[in-house]
Scaffold this active site. Structure first.
Site, PDB file in Angstrom:
ATOM      1  N   HIS A   1      48.153  68.963   0.255  1.00 44.15           N
ATOM      2  CA  HIS A   1      48.504  70.260   0.849  1.00 44.15           C
ATOM      3  C   HIS A   1      49.463  70.939  -0.118  1.00 44.15           C
ATOM      4  O   HIS A   1      50.241  70.259  -0.796  1.00 44.15           O
ATOM      5  CB  HIS A   1      49.270  70.093   2.154  1.00 44.15           C
ATOM      6  CG  HIS A   1      48.543  69.385   3.232  1.00 44.15           C
ATOM      7  ND1 HIS A   1      48.539  68.026   3.363  1.00 44.15           N
ATOM      8  CD2 HIS A   1      47.814  69.864   4.266  1.00 44.15           C
ATOM      9  CE1 HIS A   1      47.830  67.694   4.420  1.00 44.15           C
ATOM     10  NE2 HIS A   1      47.379  68.782   4.991  1.00 44.15           N
TER      11      HIS A   1
ATOM     12  N   ASP B   1      52.856  69.446   0.238  1.00 47.65           N
ATOM     13  CA  ASP B   1      53.072  68.042  -0.154  1.00 47.65           C
ATOM     14  C   ASP B   1      53.705  68.013  -1.541  1.00 47.65           C
ATOM     15  O   ASP B   1      54.367  67.061  -1.923  1.00 47.65           O
ATOM     16  CB  ASP B   1      51.751  67.264  -0.256  1.00 47.65           C
ATOM     17  CG  ASP B   1      51.024  67.165   1.071  1.00 47.65           C
ATOM     18  OD1 ASP B   1      51.653  67.369   2.112  1.00 47.65           O
ATOM     19  OD2 ASP B   1      49.802  66.889   1.039  1.00 47.65           O
TER      20      ASP B   1
ATOM     21  N   MET C   1      40.357  67.848  -4.255  1.00 43.79           N
ATOM     22  CA  MET C   1      40.462  68.648  -3.024  1.00 43.79           C
ATOM     23  C   MET C   1      41.891  69.111  -2.822  1.00 43.79           C
ATOM     24  O   MET C   1      42.839  68.417  -3.164  1.00 43.79           O
ATOM     25  CB  MET C   1      40.000  67.794  -1.830  1.00 43.79           C
ATOM     26  CG  MET C   1      40.072  68.459  -0.467  1.00 43.79           C
ATOM     27  SD  MET C   1      41.671  68.274   0.359  1.00 43.79           S
ATOM     28  CE  MET C   1      41.327  66.923   1.480  1.00 43.79           C
TER      29      MET C   1
ATOM     30  N   GLU D   1      37.406  71.015   9.012  1.00 43.74           N
ATOM     31  CA  GLU D   1      37.641  69.711   9.647  1.00 43.74           C
ATOM     32  C   GLU D   1      37.948  69.877  11.127  1.00 43.74           C
ATOM     33  O   GLU D   1      38.883  70.579  11.497  1.00 43.74           O
ATOM     34  CB  GLU D   1      38.817  69.019   8.942  1.00 43.74           C
ATOM     35  CG  GLU D   1      39.191  67.690   9.573  1.00 43.74           C
ATOM     36  CD  GLU D   1      40.290  66.963   8.789  1.00 43.74           C
ATOM     37  OE1 GLU D   1      40.587  67.368   7.640  1.00 43.74           O
ATOM     38  OE2 GLU D   1      40.852  66.004   9.341  1.00 43.74           O
TER      39      GLU D   1
ATOM     40  N   LYS E   1      38.876  68.537  15.075  1.00 43.10           N
ATOM     41  CA  LYS E   1      39.646  67.527  15.811  1.00 43.10           C
ATOM     42  C   LYS E   1      39.742  68.000  17.253  1.00 43.10           C
ATOM     43  O   LYS E   1      39.963  69.193  17.481  1.00 43.10           O
ATOM     44  CB  LYS E   1      41.043  67.394  15.179  1.00 43.10           C
ATOM     45  CG  LYS E   1      41.879  66.268  15.772  1.00 43.10           C
ATOM     46  CD  LYS E   1      43.191  66.105  15.015  1.00 43.10           C
ATOM     47  CE  LYS E   1      43.995  64.972  15.595  1.00 43.10           C
ATOM     48  NZ  LYS E   1      45.291  64.804  14.919  1.00 43.10           N
TER      49      LYS E   1
ATOM     50  N   GLU F   1      36.115  63.608  10.042  1.00 42.71           N
ATOM     51  CA  GLU F   1      37.053  62.479   9.959  1.00 42.71           C
ATOM     52  C   GLU F   1      36.696  61.428  11.005  1.00 42.71           C
ATOM     53  O   GLU F   1      36.519  61.760  12.180  1.00 42.71           O
ATOM     54  CB  GLU F   1      38.493  62.963  10.168  1.00 42.71           C
ATOM     55  CG  GLU F   1      39.460  61.779  10.236  1.00 42.71           C
ATOM     56  CD  GLU F   1      40.927  62.132  10.307  1.00 42.71           C
ATOM     57  OE1 GLU F   1      41.356  63.004   9.540  1.00 42.71           O
ATOM     58  OE2 GLU F   1      41.636  61.509  11.136  1.00 42.71           O
TER      59      GLU F   1
ATOM     60  N   HIS G   1      38.888  61.500  14.169  1.00 41.19           N
ATOM     61  CA  HIS G   1      38.777  62.680  15.035  1.00 41.19           C
ATOM     62  C   HIS G   1      37.505  62.633  15.882  1.00 41.19           C
ATOM     63  O   HIS G   1      37.532  62.953  17.075  1.00 41.19           O
ATOM     64  CB  HIS G   1      38.818  63.957  14.189  1.00 41.19           C
ATOM     65  CG  HIS G   1      40.110  64.108  13.441  1.00 41.19           C
ATOM     66  ND1 HIS G   1      40.342  65.135  12.572  1.00 41.19           N
ATOM     67  CD2 HIS G   1      41.242  63.353  13.438  1.00 41.19           C
ATOM     68  CE1 HIS G   1      41.561  65.012  12.060  1.00 41.19           C
ATOM     69  NE2 HIS G   1      42.113  63.931  12.561  1.00 41.19           N
TER      70      HIS G   1
ATOM     71  N   ASP H   1      36.716  62.393   5.555  1.00 36.36           N
ATOM     72  CA  ASP H   1      38.002  61.730   5.759  1.00 36.36           C
ATOM     73  C   ASP H   1      37.747  60.355   6.369  1.00 36.36           C
ATOM     74  O   ASP H   1      37.386  60.229   7.547  1.00 36.36           O
ATOM     75  CB  ASP H   1      38.904  62.560   6.685  1.00 36.36           C
ATOM     76  CG  ASP H   1      39.580  63.716   5.946  1.00 36.36           C
ATOM     77  OD1 ASP H   1      39.334  63.876   4.727  1.00 36.36           O
ATOM     78  OD2 ASP H   1      40.364  64.436   6.590  1.00 36.36           O
TER      79      ASP H   1
ATOM     80  N   ASP I   1      45.649  60.086  17.442  1.00 39.79           N
ATOM     81  CA  ASP I   1      45.035  60.049  16.103  1.00 39.79           C
ATOM     82  C   ASP I   1      45.694  58.944  15.278  1.00 39.79           C
ATOM     83  O   ASP I   1      46.775  59.135  14.725  1.00 39.79           O
ATOM     84  CB  ASP I   1      45.261  61.416  15.448  1.00 39.79           C
ATOM     85  CG  ASP I   1      44.541  61.573  14.120  1.00 39.79           C
ATOM     86  OD1 ASP I   1      43.547  60.873  13.891  1.00 39.79           O
ATOM     87  OD2 ASP I   1      44.997  62.412  13.324  1.00 39.79           O
TER      88      ASP I   1
ATOM     89  N   ASP J   1      44.600  57.148  12.494  1.00 37.18           N
ATOM     90  CA  ASP J   1      44.513  57.185  11.023  1.00 37.18           C
ATOM     91  C   ASP J   1      44.760  55.819  10.379  1.00 37.18           C
ATOM     92  O   ASP J   1      45.481  55.704   9.383  1.00 37.18           O
ATOM     93  CB  ASP J   1      45.511  58.204  10.430  1.00 37.18           C
ATOM     94  CG  ASP J   1      45.197  59.645  10.809  1.00 37.18           C
ATOM     95  OD1 ASP J   1      44.041  59.935  11.146  1.00 37.18           O
ATOM     96  OD2 ASP J   1      46.114  60.483  10.769  1.00 37.18           O
TER      97      ASP J   1
ATOM     98  N   ASP K   1      41.883  59.433   4.475  1.00 34.60           N
ATOM     99  CA  ASP K   1      42.906  60.208   5.179  1.00 34.60           C
ATOM    100  C   ASP K   1      43.525  59.289   6.220  1.00 34.60           C
ATOM    101  O   ASP K   1      43.232  59.383   7.409  1.00 34.60           O
ATOM    102  CB  ASP K   1      42.289  61.452   5.842  1.00 34.60           C
ATOM    103  CG  ASP K   1      43.371  62.292   6.503  1.00 34.60           C
ATOM    104  OD1 ASP K   1      44.555  62.065   6.207  1.00 34.60           O
ATOM    105  OD2 ASP K   1      43.023  63.163   7.318  1.00 34.60           O
TER     106      ASP K   1
HETATM  107  C1  GLT Z   1      46.842  66.021   8.653  1.00 27.31           C
HETATM  108  C2  GLT Z   1      45.656  65.757   9.526  1.00 27.31           C
HETATM  109  C3  GLT Z   1      44.452  65.370   8.732  1.00 27.31           C
HETATM  110  C4  GLT Z   1      43.956  66.474   7.864  1.00 27.31           C
HETATM  111  C5  GLT Z   1      44.925  66.809   6.791  1.00 27.31           C
HETATM  112  C6  GLT Z   1      44.423  67.992   6.001  1.00 27.31           C
HETATM  113  S1  GLT Z   1      46.509  67.084   7.383  1.00 27.31           S
HETATM  114  O1  GLT Z   1      47.345  64.832   8.115  1.00 27.31           O
HETATM  115  O2  GLT Z   1      45.989  64.712  10.434  1.00 27.31           O
HETATM  116  O3  GLT Z   1      43.407  64.925   9.551  1.00 27.31           O
HETATM  117  O4  GLT Z   1      42.782  66.047   7.237  1.00 27.31           O
HETATM  118  O5  GLT Z   1      45.004  69.168   6.434  1.00 27.31           O
HETATM  119 MN    MN Z   2      43.397  61.933  11.710  1.00 28.54          MN
HETATM  120 MN    MN Z   3      41.747  64.438   8.242  1.00 27.12          MN
END
Ligand code: GLT
Ligand code: MN
Ligand code: MN
Length: 391
Positions: free
Chosen positions: A56, A59, A90, A183, A185, A219, A222, A247, A257, A259, A293
């Site tokens: 980002h 970042d 990206m 993306e 979510k 993702e 998500h 992702d 979420d 991750d 991600d």
């Molecule tokens: C954030 C989010 C991710 C996105 C990122 C890109 S930012 O961490 O949870 O899923 O992909 O903006």
């Molecule tokens: Mn996520």
């Molecule tokens: Mn993501």
């Protein structure tokens, strides 16, 4: 002895600065790891065998940095990338952290907020292109509501479309070679986020002025939060030539979420996903970045972060090997062999009144077909045995 799972540049593994740099804060507690310098992160990514880093705007560049501070930071970062052989495929914009975006960016009711979002995104696009990015991600974390009393969802959709159309024209006007990846979510941080799934995004894209420039960035976490099959979402995106970025992480269904490290929660689904991306069952291999991600558990120190990052790549390569083994298994080939009937297949597409007649006169023993087993139990057991290394 060489490690056959060791990551190689051609594996195209990438991490976000925000992933390996995640300091472990959550809504219930502060950071547990020190903030790391983006240049150090890049060097370490090079060391462990990653191909690229994504970011980002904020970042790398603090929200309030002056133009000259920005240029110094970008110069140092480029040098670190070059030294480490790391590319930046990206980039994206942070349109969710600053309080100005608390009720959305492109969908906010206040035109000043929407103007600020456009401006910030154009700057982030310039930065991404300067660093060599070919894909630009839009994750609209704040584009949603807690109470729908505040806005007609149709208005939000129109505003989002206006924003993306404007930015496509900006890219064209600048002569940049850049595509957008949207993306989805379903929720978090908002109660509900607009365009909650990859399927919603795929439809929205077709309503854009330059839909050819825009694809999706699905993702794992998500789609799983929404209770949906990630493999189906990615398959639909691939079939539509709209998988621009991906992702990778993992997630328990029905949770926040998470991750998690790729493959940690559902290795069987991860294997089926890799099978699709790598084309081990046939179909074209997907050539984009394998982007993680994800972030390390909050229990970890910096060493644990690198265990996490190595784990994502290693699991991918192990599962890729398992997918190849599964798809070259003679019994799998026999069980999944395509059923071809030259007398029937041409009748199943391209309507004509003659085909209607021909379909009606076919003799089909529905009871016999209905009574025959598919042998998917056998097939799935073979999949599990390959996954577990028992075959
Ligand atoms: C954030 C989010 C991710 C996105 C990122 C890109 S930012 O961490 O949870 O899923 O992909 O903006
Ligand atoms: Mn996520
Ligand atoms: Mn993501």
């Amino acid at each position: 002895m060489t490690d056959r799972y060791a990551p190689k540049p051609e594996d195209r593994f990438t991490f976000g600065l925000w992933t390996v740099g995640n300091p472990g804060g959550d809504p219930f507690g502060p950071a547990v790891r020190p903030t790391q310098d983006p240049c150090d992160l890049v060097r370490k990514l090079g060391e462990i065998g990653a191909w690229g880093v994504n970011l980002h705007d904020n970042d790398l560049i603090p929200f309030d940095a002056s133009a000259s501070e920005r240029d110094t930071i970008v110069g140092n970062f480029k040098a670190a990338c070059e030294e480490s052989g790391i590319v930046v495929p990206m980039a994206t914009t942070n349109l969710f952290s600053h309080p100005i975006f608390k009720d959305g960016a492109f969908t906010a009711n206040d035109p000043k907020v929407r103007a600020f979002a456009l401006r910030k995104t154009m700057d982030a696009i310039d930065l991404g292109v300067e660093l060599g990015a070919k894909n630009f991600v839009f994750w609209g974390g704040r584009e949603g509501t807690e109470s729908d009393a505040c806005r007609d969802p149709r208005t939000a959709i129109q505003r989002f479309r206006d924003g993306i159309n404007f930015l496509c024209e900006y890219v064209k006007d600048q002569g940049y070679d850049l595509r957008f990846a949207l993306e989805a979510k379903p929720n978090e941080p908002r109660g509900d986020i607009y365009f909650p799934t990859t399927g919603h995004m795929l439809h929205f894209i077709e309503t854009l002025d330059h839909s050819e420039m825009v694809g999706v960035n699905p993702e794992v976490a998500h789609e799983t939060m929404a209770g949906l099959s990630f493999v189906h979402a990615v398959g639909q995106a691939m079939e539509a030539n709209k998988l621009f970025h991906i992702d990778l992480n993992s997630q328990k269904i029905g949770r926040y979420d998470q991750d998690f490290r790729f493959g940690a929660e559902d290795p069987k689904q991860a294997l089926l996903l890799i099978r699709l991306l790598e084309g081990t069952a046939g179909g074209e291999r997907w050539e984009g970045s394998r982007h993680f991600d994800a972030h390390s558990y909050r229990t970890e120190d910096i060493d644990g972060v690198w265990d996490f990052a190595r784990g994502c790549m290693r699991t991918y390569n192990i599962l890729k090997e398992r997918a190849q083994a599964f798809d070259s298994d003679a019994e799998v080939k026999q069980l999944t062999a395509e059923m071809v009937d030259p007398a029937i297949d041409p009748l199943l597409k391209d309507f004509s009144p003659q085909k209607v007649e021909a379909l009606r006169s076919l003799s089909i023993d529905h009871d016999a077909i209905g009574a025959a087993g598919m042998q998917w139990e056998r097939l799935d057991q073979i999949l599990i045995e390959h996954l577990l290394g028992a075959r």
